[in-house]
Design a protein around this motif. Structure first.
Motif, mmCIF file in Angstrom:
data_model
loop_
_atom_site.group_PDB
_atom_site.id
_atom_site.type_symbol
_atom_site.label_atom_id
_atom_site.label_comp_id
_atom_site.label_asym_id
_atom_site.label_seq_id
_atom_site.Cartn_x
_atom_site.Cartn_y
_atom_site.Cartn_z
ATOM 1 N N VAL A 1 -11.563 -69.868 53.313
ATOM 2 C CA VAL A 1 -12.054 -68.694 54.045
ATOM 3 C C VAL A 1 -11.359 -67.426 53.523
ATOM 4 N N ASN A 2 -10.051 -67.522 53.310
ATOM 5 C CA ASN A 2 -9.307 -66.350 52.819
ATOM 6 C C ASN A 2 -9.912 -65.785 51.534
ATOM 7 N N ILE A 3 -10.190 -66.675 50.591
ATOM 8 C CA ILE A 3 -10.674 -66.150 49.301
ATOM 9 C C ILE A 3 -12.134 -65.699 49.380
ATOM 10 N N THR A 4 -12.915 -66.323 50.273
ATOM 11 C CA THR A 4 -14.293 -65.869 50.428
ATOM 12 C C THR A 4 -14.288 -64.443 50.982
ATOM 13 N N GLY A 5 -13.352 -64.173 51.880
ATOM 14 C CA GLY A 5 -13.220 -62.826 52.444
ATOM 15 C C GLY A 5 -12.881 -61.808 51.363
ATOM 16 N N ASP A 6 -11.984 -62.185 50.456
ATOM 17 C CA ASP A 6 -11.617 -61.260 49.379
ATOM 18 C C ASP A 6 -12.848 -60.922 48.528
ATOM 19 N N ALA A 7 -13.610 -61.963 48.191
ATOM 20 C CA ALA A 7 -14.776 -61.763 47.331
ATOM 21 C C ALA A 7 -15.841 -60.926 48.030
ATOM 22 N N MET A 8 -16.000 -61.156 49.348
ATOM 23 C CA MET A 8 -17.015 -60.405 50.088
ATOM 24 C C MET A 8 -16.653 -58.916 50.110
ATOM 25 N N VAL A 9 -15.393 -58.626 50.431
ATOM 26 C CA VAL A 9 -14.963 -57.222 50.496
ATOM 27 C C VAL A 9 -15.090 -56.572 49.116
ATOM 28 N N SER A 10 -14.721 -57.318 48.083
ATOM 29 C CA SER A 10 -14.811 -56.783 46.733
ATOM 30 C C SER A 10 -16.264 -56.408 46.406
ATOM 31 N N THR A 11 -17.204 -57.278 46.785
ATOM 32 C CA THR A 11 -18.617 -57.008 46.518
ATOM 33 C C THR A 11 -19.078 -55.774 47.285
ATOM 34 N N VAL A 12 -18.675 -55.669 48.549
ATOM 35 C CA VAL A 12 -19.106 -54.538 49.378
ATOM 36 C C VAL A 12 -18.545 -53.226 48.804
ATOM 37 N N VAL A 13 -17.258 -53.236 48.428
ATOM 38 C CA VAL A 13 -16.648 -52.009 47.899
ATOM 39 C C VAL A 13 -17.330 -51.618 46.579
ATOM 40 N N ALA A 14 -17.540 -52.607 45.709
ATOM 41 C CA ALA A 14 -18.184 -52.308 44.425
ATOM 42 C C ALA A 14 -19.574 -51.730 44.658
ATOM 43 N N ASN A 15 -20.296 -52.288 45.597
ATOM 44 C CA ASN A 15 -21.644 -51.806 45.870
ATOM 45 C C ASN A 15 -21.616 -50.359 46.344
ATOM 46 N N SER A 16 -20.654 -50.054 47.220
ATOM 47 C CA SER A 16 -20.602 -48.702 47.761
ATOM 48 C C SER A 16 -20.148 -47.683 46.706
ATOM 49 N N GLU A 17 -19.479 -48.183 45.671
ATOM 50 C CA GLU A 17 -19.003 -47.283 44.612
ATOM 51 C C GLU A 17 -20.006 -47.212 43.450
ATOM 52 N N GLY A 18 -21.116 -47.915 43.588
ATOM 53 C CA GLY A 18 -22.081 -47.969 42.491
ATOM 54 C C GLY A 18 -21.544 -48.768 41.315
ATOM 55 N N LEU A 19 -20.608 -49.675 41.578
ATOM 56 C CA LEU A 19 -20.014 -50.464 40.489
ATOM 57 C C LEU A 19 -20.346 -51.954 40.635
ATOM 58 N N LEU A 20 -21.476 -52.224 41.253
ATOM 59 C CA LEU A 20 -21.916 -53.621 41.364
ATOM 60 C C LEU A 20 -23.184 -53.777 40.540
ATOM 61 N N ASP A 21 -23.183 -54.777 39.682
ATOM 62 C CA ASP A 21 -24.372 -55.053 38.891
ATOM 63 C C ASP A 21 -25.268 -55.976 39.733
ATOM 64 N N ARG A 22 -26.200 -55.356 40.442
ATOM 65 C CA ARG A 22 -27.002 -56.129 41.394
ATOM 66 C C ARG A 22 -27.887 -57.148 40.681
ATOM 67 N N ASP A 23 -28.301 -56.841 39.450
ATOM 68 C CA ASP A 23 -29.131 -57.805 38.716
ATOM 69 C C ASP A 23 -28.323 -59.050 38.402
ATOM 70 N N ARG A 24 -27.091 -58.800 38.003
ATOM 71 C CA ARG A 24 -26.239 -59.947 37.685
ATOM 72 C C ARG A 24 -25.992 -60.789 38.939
#
Ligand code: ASP
Length: 435
Positions: free
Chosen positions: A388-411
């Motif tokens: 659960v701990n690491i899933t939380g890290d990955a989720m937050v990382s995805t959300v932050v990247a998305n909000s910064e325009g640094l998430l490759d949504r296609d990938r």
């Protein structure tokens, strides 16, 4: 069969063989224990964990220097850090509140006799806020790396990265290219290790389940199930909901891509040891840019432990019930606060949650000896909460990247790939060819 399937199969086989050994040979003197569980499986498992842990410091350092050097010129670092910290703390507070509420509702400790004679349990001194803050700044980067002090390594790597980005053009390009290539090579090593993962996972789980004494669960069955329920609710439900509402992305794809990382977390019971795999998966499979992932993931492995906070919530409710102590609303608020802060600066290694639990109990005015009540069943729960701990890290990382325009949504939407190891931002970073 692809790697994810092989890792899952190894998990199932490992658990089955382990349980079988535990049933067939209850005595630890039996050759199945001495030769296999404690012998072969333990040895291979230890080598596997050591080789994962080996990569943590170099990977975090090199990857974060790359990320911060690339970000250096931009003013996004501050907002990104604030968002990350904010999300980490909020999700942890939600997790522990959920745990306390369900712990109260189910009441797993009611009807359990208070133990007569319990082992004494010593509490570690809680560091003051000042000590914690001062401790983040390294005086010797080599010592920080030798001790694996993640927060200090993060600070040093961030500073070095910023300095590189502000250096004269030739130096900056050369160093960025150097660290970029080094990062690619370390990620290659992570990938090579991942191909051995099925064997490592199999051995770790077979050994653990051969050792586990199921009798210990007895009275604690309700505690065990309540905690498991809250962990699954948070790990699968709350994270999916947050991901969907904050990014619009599919939680199903997210969880599918995170499956093998969860199995790593589950088998090693260590967010730290899993870090190389989490970082690689978040960058390669979820499409989070290296500039975000290299900062959020190592930070999360150290300070974001929602699963651990959940254990502390349910355990506090359980212990208060067993001892018949009502800690009142202030006590519970104290638990939320202490458990949220206790994880900051504690490395993600097996069993660390039990040590911080002792601190939480003291703050809430509950007997620390209560820890002895639940420690017998903690190992298996530690494995689940690490996932659960690491899933939380990955989720937050995805959300932050998305909000910064640094998430490759296609990938993110793409099917899993196995072989290419270079993260996108490293491939695209300018200055990859030093002149
Ligand atoms: N084992 C956990 C982790 O590494 C920490 C804990 O809850 O003990 O994330």
């Amino acid at each position: 069969m692809n790697l994810t399937k092989r890792i899952l199969l190894a998990m199932v086989l490992g658990i089955s063989i382990g349980v079988l050994i535990n049933l067939v040979a209850p005595s630890k003197e039996h050759f199945l224990h001495t030769w296999f569980a404690q012998g072969l499986f333990d040895a291979v498992g230890q080598v596997f964990i050591a080789s994962l842990t080996l990569l943590v410091v170099p990977l975090v350092f090199v990857s974060l220097v790359c990320g911060s050097a690339a970000l250096g010129g931009h003013s996004r670092m501050g907002p990104m850090a604030i968002k990350t910290l904010g999300l980490y703390l909020t999700t942890t507070a939600v997790a522990i509140t959920l745990a306390l509420a369900i712990g109260q509702l189910v009441g797993p400790g009611h009807g359990i006799d208070m133990p007569g004679e319990v082992e004494a349990f010593s509490v570690q001194e809680k560091p003051s806020l000042k000590e914690t803050l001062v401790g983040i700044f390294p005086s010797n980067p080599i010592a920080a790396m030798a001790e694996g002090n993640m927060l200090q390594i993060i600070v040093f790597a961030l500073l070095l990265g910023v300095a590189i980005s502000r250096s004269e053009a030739r130096t900056s390009q050369y160093l960025q290219a150097f660290f970029g290539h080094l990062n690619t090579a370390i990620l290659k090593l992570v990938m090579m290790l991942m191909h051995l993962a099925p064997y490592g996972v199999f051995c770790l789980l077979a050994k653990l389940f051969a050792d586990l004494g199921w009798g210990a669960i007895g009275d604690l069955a309700l505690y065990f199930c309540t905690l498991l329920f809250v962990l699954l609710l948070h790990g699968l439900g709350v994270y999916s909901l947050l991901l969907k509402t904050l990014t619009g992305l599919s939680p199903k794809i997210f969880l599918r891509k995170m499956w093998s990382v969860m199995v790593f977390g589950f088998s090693t019971a260590s967010s730290n040891a899993t870090l190389p795999i989490t970082l690689r998966t978040v960058e390669k499979d979820l499409g989070v840019d290296n500039r975000v992932a290299s900062f959020t993931i190592p930070l999360g492995a150290t300070i974001n432990m929602d699963g651990t906070a959940i254990m502390q919530g349910v355990a506090t409710a359980f212990i208060a019930q067993v001892y018949g102590i009502d800690i009142g609303i202030t006590g519970y608020l104290m638990v939320v606060l202490t458990a949220t802060l206790a994880s900051v600066g504690t490395a993600g290694v097996p069993g660390v949650g039990m040590i911080t639990l002792a601190m939480v109990l003291t703050q809430a005015g509950l007997p620390v000896e209560g820890v002895a009540l639940i420690i017998g069943v903690d190992r298996l729960l530690d494995m689940v909460r690490t996932a659960v701990n690491i899933t939380g890290d990955a989720m937050v990382s995805t959300v932050v990247a998305n909000s910064e325009g640094l998430l490759d949504r296609d990938r993110f939407q793409q099917a899993l790939t196995e072989d290419d190891t270079a993260p996108r931002s490293t491939e695209e970073r300018p200055g990859d060819q030093p002149t």
